[in-house]
Write a protein that holds these residues in place. Structure first.
Motif, mmCIF file in Angstrom:
data_model
loop_
_atom_site.group_PDB
_atom_site.id
_atom_site.type_symbol
_atom_site.label_atom_id
_atom_site.label_comp_id
_atom_site.label_asym_id
_atom_site.label_seq_id
_atom_site.Cartn_x
_atom_site.Cartn_y
_atom_site.Cartn_z
ATOM 1 N N GLY A 21 0.801 -1.218 0.000
ATOM 2 C CA GLY A 21 0.000 0.000 0.000
ATOM 3 C C GLY A 21 0.830 1.263 0.000
ATOM 4 N N GLY A 22 2.167 1.125 0.041
ATOM 5 C CA GLY A 22 3.028 2.292 0.058
ATOM 6 C C GLY A 22 3.485 2.680 -1.334
ATOM 7 N N LYS A 23 4.003 3.881 -1.421
ATOM 8 C CA LYS A 23 4.463 4.386 -2.701
ATOM 9 C C LYS A 23 5.981 4.326 -2.784
ATOM 10 N N VAL A 24 6.467 4.433 -4.031
ATOM 11 C CA VAL A 24 7.904 4.409 -4.264
ATOM 12 C C VAL A 24 8.571 5.581 -3.555
ATOM 13 N N SER A 25 7.917 6.720 -3.580
ATOM 14 C CA SER A 25 8.491 7.905 -2.941
ATOM 15 C C SER A 25 8.678 7.692 -1.440
ATOM 16 N N THR A 26 7.805 6.880 -0.829
ATOM 17 C CA THR A 26 7.947 6.587 0.599
ATOM 18 C C THR A 26 9.226 5.809 0.869
ATOM 19 N N ALA A 27 9.486 4.787 0.028
ATOM 20 C CA ALA A 27 10.717 3.998 0.197
ATOM 21 C C ALA A 27 11.946 4.866 -0.023
ATOM 22 N N TRP A 28 11.907 5.715 -1.028
ATOM 23 C CA TRP A 28 13.052 6.574 -1.326
ATOM 24 C C TRP A 28 13.279 7.612 -0.200
ATOM 25 N N THR A 29 12.188 8.149 0.338
ATOM 26 C CA THR A 29 12.295 9.104 1.442
ATOM 27 C C THR A 29 12.939 8.463 2.663
ATOM 28 N N GLU A 30 12.569 7.210 2.943
ATOM 29 C CA GLU A 30 13.150 6.529 4.088
ATOM 30 C C GLU A 30 14.640 6.274 3.890
ATOM 31 N N LEU A 31 15.044 5.917 2.695
ATOM 32 C CA LEU A 31 16.465 5.702 2.428
ATOM 33 C C LEU A 31 17.258 6.985 2.626
ATOM 34 N N ARG A 32 16.783 8.077 2.083
ATOM 35 C CA ARG A 32 17.481 9.353 2.217
ATOM 36 C C ARG A 32 17.534 9.798 3.691
#
Length: 783
Positions: free
Chosen positions: A656-667
Motif C-alpha cells: 500500500g506504500g508508494k515508491v516515494s515513501t521507500a526513497w524518502t526513508e532511504l534518504r
C-alpha cells in the motif's frame, strides 16, 4: 532572482529529456536565518531561567528543587524551540510546550492520579488544589529557607514553568522580548522580600547579563529596529533598578527581609522569621492591646504560640510536624516527653483576640483542648503548636483547657540523658559557631553535674548583674539578630532583648549536649480585674516574648527565663545563685553535656511523621520520577524515528506504500548516519555515492556477496524511482519487495559508518529536525 537549472534525465524507455527546477537561494537563506534566530532566542531564554534559579537560592533547603526547576524550564523552552526547528506551524510551539509542561508537572507531583503517570485527570486537578491549600498553611509554619515540602516544590516548579512559557510567548511569538523584564522583576520580588540580606548581587548581575543576552538575540533577529533596541535597553536598565530598589530600600524590605509593622495591630509569624517579627513589634512606637483573657490560674502561664527548633544557618524557624484536625470534641491526650509522675493542675482560660493576626494560636502550654474557634485549625503533635488551616487569630474568641505542670528540681535533676530520637535535631549546633558561645557555656557550668544543674547555671549567668535589657543596643551595635555571630557579639556587649537571651541560652545548652529550642508567644500581661472566680488580664504588643525550652526525659519540654527584667524565673529554676526578678508585667510562672546517649530506637512520643526513612523513600521516588521523565524526553526522538521508519517500510511491504515513501526513508536514514543528502542531487548520482561508500570501505563490508546484494537492491530502488518519476504506470505504488531493498541498502551504509555514527543515528536522528538537505559534498560521511 531565482535561478533556473536544466538537468538531463534518461527515462526507463531510453529517451532523454530535459527538466527544469527552480531554486530560491534567498528563501533558503531566510529559512536558515529563522532557524538560527529561534536557537538564539531559546538559548537566551534558558539563560534567563538559570539566572532566576540562582536568585531563588536560599528560599528552600537542598538542591532537589533547583534540579526540578531547571528541568521544567528546559522542557518548556526546549519543546517550543524544537517545534520551530522542525518547521511546524508557529502556533503549534506554545501549545506543545504547554502540554509538555502540564505532563511534566503531573509526573513530578501527582503521578498516582494520572493516566500512565503523566496524563492529568480531574483527580490530578484536585491534588494540585490540595497542594496549593497546604502551601498556604505551611507558609506560616516555615521560615526561610523552608523545608523542601511537596507543596513548596510544586508552587516553585509550577511558577517556574509558567514564567518560562510566558517568556517564550512574549519573546518569540509576540516578538516583545523586552517585556520579559517584567517577569524577571516579578520573580525577583520573592527573594528580595524573604532572603536574609535581600537579593544577592551575583544573582542580580546574572539576571542582568541573561536579560541583555536575550535583547541582543532579538536585536540580531530584527536588525535595524533601532527604536526597539533603545526601548529594550531602557526597560532592561529599569528592571534592574527596580529590583535593586525592592531588594534594598523599599518599605518592608529591609536587610533581613520583610518586616511588616502595621500602623495598628500585630502581624506575627508571616515574615522571614518569628523572631524578626518579634523584634519589629517590640520596637513599635505605640503599643496596642492584642489579647484580653480570664483564667483560673493564680499565676498565669505564658501564652505560647509556636516553637523554633531548627536553625538554617541564617534564621531560626519552626519545623512543621504531623498535624491533627481540631474539632469541638478533640482532646490532646499526650504531651511530648511528659509522664504521669509530674504533678499538674487543670487550668481554664477564656481568650479574646483583638489586634493581632497570626496563623498560630496563643495558648498556655500544654494544651488539652480548645473550644469556640472559627475556621479550620489543627495541632501539631511534636510541640502542640495550634495552626490555622483556613483561619487566623483575627477576632477569635475561644476557651483553652490546659495543664499547669509542677515538676520538682529533684525530678529534673534525676531525669538523666537518655534522650529519645525525636529530639536529636534539637541538639544540632552550626559548625561555624564562634568559639565564645561554647567556651562561655563550659565556663559558667563548671562543676555542674547534671543537665538540670547546667541549665540552672546558664539561666543564673544572665542574671548575674552584668547583662541588661535593651531594645536599642543590638540595633545600634549591628548585632540585632539570632545567628551565632550576633549572639557572640551579644555575649560580649551584654545588652539585648528576649530574642538574644533566648537564642544565647539555646545555643549554649545545645553546646552542652542538652536538647533546646526557642518558644515564642506572650507574657501573661497585666491583671485588670476579677470576673467571678477568674482573674482578668490584658496583653499588649509589648508583651511579645521569646524564651528557651530544654528537654528532660520523663518531664518533657521545660521553659526557662534568662531575659533580664522580663517574666519570672520558674520555681524549679531557682537556686542559691538565681533570684526571682521583678518584671515589668505581672508576676507569673511559666508552666513547665557531653557524652549524650541518643536512643534512636525509642519511639518518638510526638507521633510525628518526620521519619527519615519515609523521607528518603519519598525523595528517592521524586528523583526517580524526574530521571524517568528526563530519559523519556531524551529517548523520544529515537522512538519517534524508529516508529516512523517501521511505518514507512510496513506500508511499502504491504503493497500500500508508494515508491516515494521507500526513497524518502532511504534518504532520511542516510542523513541520520551522517551522509550528505542534497535536494538537488539526482537519484543516480546519489546511488553512485552510496556504492562508493561501501566499495571504499570494503573492510566494513568484507563479504563481496553482501556488497553485490546491496548494489542489486540499490539498482532496483533507482529503477523504481525513475519509473515512478518519468513513466508512472502503477499510480506510484511500490513493489512490496522494495521494503527489503531499502533495508539491505541501509544495512550496508550503516556497516561503513562506524559505531559512533550509528549510535548518533539511533539517539539523535537529525532527519526529524532538519527541514533541509545538506549541500552536495564528497562521497564520504560529512562531519
Amino acid at each position: 532572482m531565482a535561478e533556473v537549472v536544466g538537468t538531463q534525465h534518461r527515462s526507463p524507455l531510453g529517451s532523454w529529456r530535459t527538466t527544469t527546477s527552480q531554486t530560491t537561494p534567498a528563501g533558503d537563506s531566510r529559512q536558515r536565518s529563522q532557524i538560527a534566530a529561534d536557537l538564539r532566542l531559546g538559548l537566551a531564554l534558558s539563560a534567563v531561567m538559570v539566572a532566576l534559579t540562582v536568585a531563588l537560592g536560599g528560599l528552600i533547603t537542598g538542591a532537589g528543587w533547583w534540579l526540578e526547576l531547571i528541568l521544567v524550564s528546559v522542557v518548556v523552552l526546549g519543546v517550543a524551540t524544537g517545534c520551530r526547528l522542525v518547521r511546524l506551524p508557529r502556533a503549534v510551539a506554545p501549545i506543545a510546550s504547554l502540554v509538555a509542561f502540564v505532563f511534566l508537572v503531573t509526573a513530578l507531583f501527582a503521578p498516582g492520579s494520572a493516566v500512565l503517570g503523566f496524563i492529568p485527570t480531574p483527580a490530578t486537578a484536585t491534588e494540585f488544589t490540595q497542594l496549593i491549600n497546604q502551601a498556604r498553611v505551611s507558609f506560616y509554619n516555615q521560615g526561610v529557607p523552608a523545608d523542601p515540602l511537596p507543596e513548596f516544590l510544586f508552587l516553585l516548579v509550577a511558577a517556574g514553568g509558567v514564567i518560562a512559557w510566558t517568556a517564550d510567548l512574549l519573546a518569540v511569538v509576540l516578538h516583545r522580548p523586552a517585556f520579559v523584564g517584567v517577569l524577571v522583576v516579578a520573580a525577583l520580588s520573592a527573594p528580595a522580600a524573604l532572603l536574609d540580606g535581600g537579593l544577592s548581587p551575583l544573582a542580580l548581575v546574572l539576571c542582568l547579563v541573561a536579560y541583555l543576552l536575550l535583547l541582543r538575540a532579538d536585536v540580531r533577529t530584527t536588525r535595524g529596529a533601532g527604536s526597539e533596541t533603545g526601548a529594550s535597553l531602557a526597560i532592561a536598565t529599569g528592571a534592574i533598578v527596580v529590583a535593586l530598589v525592592i531588594g534594598t530600600t523599599a518599605p518592608g524590605f529591609q536587610q533581613v527581609g520583610r518586616q511588616a509593622i502595621p500602623a495598628s495591630g500585630v502581624l506575627f509569624g508571616q515574615g522571614v522569621s518569628p523572631l524578626i517579627d518579634l523584634g519589629a513589634d517590640l520596637r513599635r512606637p505605640l503599643p496596642v492591646t492584642v489579647i484580653d483573657y480570664t483564667t483560673t490560674d493564680a499565676t498565669p502561664a505564658y501564652l505560647q504560640m509556636t516553637t523554633l527548633d531548627a536553625f538554617s544557618g541564617a534564621v531560626w524557624r519552626h519545623q512543621r510536624s504531623a498535624s491533627t484536625f481540631f474539632t469541638s470534641s478533640t482532646s490532646i491526650s499526650k504531651t511530648p516527653g511528659l509522664t504521669d509522675k509530674v504533678k499538674s493542675t487543670k487550668v481554664t482560660t477564656d481568650v479574646q483576640v483583638h489586634n493581632m493576626t497570626s496563623e498560630w494560636l496563643p495558648a498556655p502550654y500544654p494544651v488539652k483542648s480548645v473550644a469556640g474557634l472559627n475556621g479550620s485549625w489543627g495541632w501539631e503533635q511534636k510541640d502542640l503548636t495550634i495552626a490555622g488551616y483556613t483561619a487566623t487569630t483575627v477576632n477569635q474568641q475561644y476557651t483553652v483547657t490546659s495543664r499547669d505542670l509542677k515538676p520538682t528540681a529533684r525530678q529534673l535533676r534525676s531525669a538523666g540523658t537518655n534522650y529519645p530520637g525525636s529530639v536529636e535535631n534539637d541538639l544540632l549546633v552550626p559548625s561555624s559557631s564562634p568559639s565564645i558561645i561554647a567556651a562561655t557555656a563550659r565556663s559558667v557550668t563548671a562543676g555542674a553535674k547534671t543537665p538540670y544543674d547546667k541549665a540552672v547555671a546558664l539561666q543564673a549567668y544572665f542574671h548575674d548583674g552584668e547583662f541588661r535589657y535593651s531594645l536599642t543596643a543590638p540595633k545600634d551595635g549591628g548585632y540585632d539578630g539570632d545567628t551565632p555571630g550576633t549572639i557572640a557579639t551579644f555575649l560580649e556587649q551584654k545588652a539585648g532583648y528576649c530574642v538574644h537571651f533566648a537564642a544565647a541560652m539555646t545555643f549554649m545548652a545545645r553546646d552542652l549536649g542538652i536538647p533546646a529550642r526557642i518558644a515564642v508567644g506572650y507574657l501573661p500581661g497585666t491583671q485588670t480585674g476579677v470576673s467571678g472566680s477568674k482573674a482578668v488580664y490584658s496583653i499588649s504588643s509589648d508583651d511579645l516574648h521569646a524564651w528557651p525550652e530544654l528537654f528532660f526525659p520523663g518531664v518533657g519540654w521545660v521553659p526557662f527565663e534568662p531575659t533580664v527584667g522580663r517574666g519570672t524565673v520558674p520555681d524549679y529554676g531557682t537556686s542559691t545563685t538565681t533570684q526571682t526578678q521583678t518584671t515589668t508585667t505581672s508576676t507569673a510562672t511559666p508552666s513547665a553535656g557531653n557524652g549524650l546517649k541518643l536512643d534512636t530506637n525509642t519511639p518518638a512520643s510526638t507521633g510525628t511523621t518526620d521519619d527519615p526513612t519515609a523521607t528518603a523513600i519519598s525523595s528517592s521516588g521524586s528523583v526517580a520520577a524526574v530521571v524517568l521523565v528526563v530519559l523519556a524526553l531524551l529517548l523520544a526522538p529515537s522512538i519517534v524515528r524508529r516508529r516512523l521508519r517501521a511505518r514507512r517500510l510496513a506500508s511499502v511491504g504491504n503493497g500500500g506504500g508508494k515508491v516515494s515513501t521507500a526513497w524518502t526513508e532511504l534518504r532520511a536514514s542516510c542523513l541520520d548516519l551522517g551522509l550528505a543528502v542534497p535536494a538537488t542531487e539526482t537519484p543516480r548520482v546519489f546511488a553512485g555515492r552510496l556504492r562508493r561508500t561501501w566499495d571504499e570501505a570494503a573492510g566494513a563490508v568484507p563479504d563481496a556477496d553482501a556488497r553485490a546484494a546491496a548494489s542489486a537492491a540499490l539498482d532496483e530502488l533507482i529503477d523504481a524511482v525513475e519509473r515512478d518519476r518519468f513513466a508512472p504506470r502503477t499510480g506510484g505504488y511500490a513493489d512490496p519487495k522494495l521494503a527489503d531493498d531499502v533495508t539491505a541498502v541501509i544495512s550496508a551504509v550503516a556497516a561503513t559508518a562506524g559505531w559512533a555514527r550509528r549510535a548518533r543515528a539511533l539517539l539523535v536522528p537529525v532527519s526529524l529536525f532538519e527541514g533541509r538537505m545538506r549541500s552536495p559534498g564528497a562521497a564520504r560521511f560529512s562531519s
